[in-house]
Scaffold this motif. Structure first.
Motif: not given
Length: 159
Positions: A34, A37, A42-45, A47-48, A51
Motif C-alpha cells: 500500500y 504507489g 503510480y496511481e492505484l489504477d 499499480l494493481l 503488481t
C-alpha cells in the motif's frame, strides 16, 4: 481458445520492470504494497495491473500486504538488458495467449493474422477488450523478443 482465457493484466512491461528496479533498491526486496504507489509515482489504477503482471510472471510474491521479489525477480532485476529480454521471453511462453500466437505463427511460416485472434478473443471479451489483450500481449512479446507485429499485413510474426 475454447475456454475463457485468463485476461492479461494491462500493464506496460516497462512499468513492471520499474517495479522490479524499485524493489531491488529496497532493503530485503520487500515493501508494504500500500506504500508502493508513492515512490513509483503510480496511481492505484496503474499499480494493481503492474503488481498482478509481476506476480503472474513469477517475479514477485504478495503476502500479508507486502510485495517481495522472488528469486527470478531478483535475477531479472540484476540482469543486463539482453539477459532481461531473454528471461522475460522465456516466462512469456507460459501465458496461453502468447503461446497460442507463437504456435499459430510457427505453423503459418512464422506469421499469423491478427484478425483470427481478435475473433477468437471476442468469444469471451468485447472487441475493445480483445484489442487491449492483443496490445498487452504484443507489448510484452516485443520486449521479450518473442514476436512482433506488421501493421501493413496485420500479422504477428515470430521474432
Amino acid at each position: 481458445m475454447t475456454d475463457a482465457p485468463h485476461p492479461l493484466p494491462h500493464a506496460p512491461i516497462g512499468m513492471v520492470l520499474g517495479l522490479l528496479e524499485h524493489l531491488r533498491e529496497v532493503p530485503g526486496g520487500r515493501e508494504d504494497l500500500y506504500k508502493l504507489g508513492g515512490p513509483l509515482g503510480y496511481e492505484l489504477d496503474d499499480l494493481l495491473p503492474v503488481t498482478d503482471a509481476a506476480k503472474r510472471l513469477g517475479l514477485v510474491q504478495i503476502a500479508s500486504g507486502d510485495i517481495e521479489l522472488t528469486e527470478e525477480g531478483r535475477a531479472l532485476a540484476a540482469a543486463e538488458e539482453p539477459e532481461r529480454k531473454q528471461r522475460v521471453g522465456e516466462r512469456l511462453k507460459g501465458f496461453p495467449l502468447i503461446a497460442e500466437i507463437c504456435q499459430a505463427a510457427a505453423k503459418g511460416h512464422g506469421r499469423v493474422r491478427k484478425e483470427s485472434f481478435l475473433e477468437r478473443l471476442e468469444d469471451h471479451f468485447s472487441r475493445a477488450e480483445a484489442e487491449r489483450q492483443l496490445s498487452t500481449a504484443l507489448d510484452w512479446a516485443r520486449y521479450g523478443e518473442v514476436f512482433d507485429f506488421d501493421p501493413d499485413s496485420e500479422e504477428f510474426f515470430l521474432a
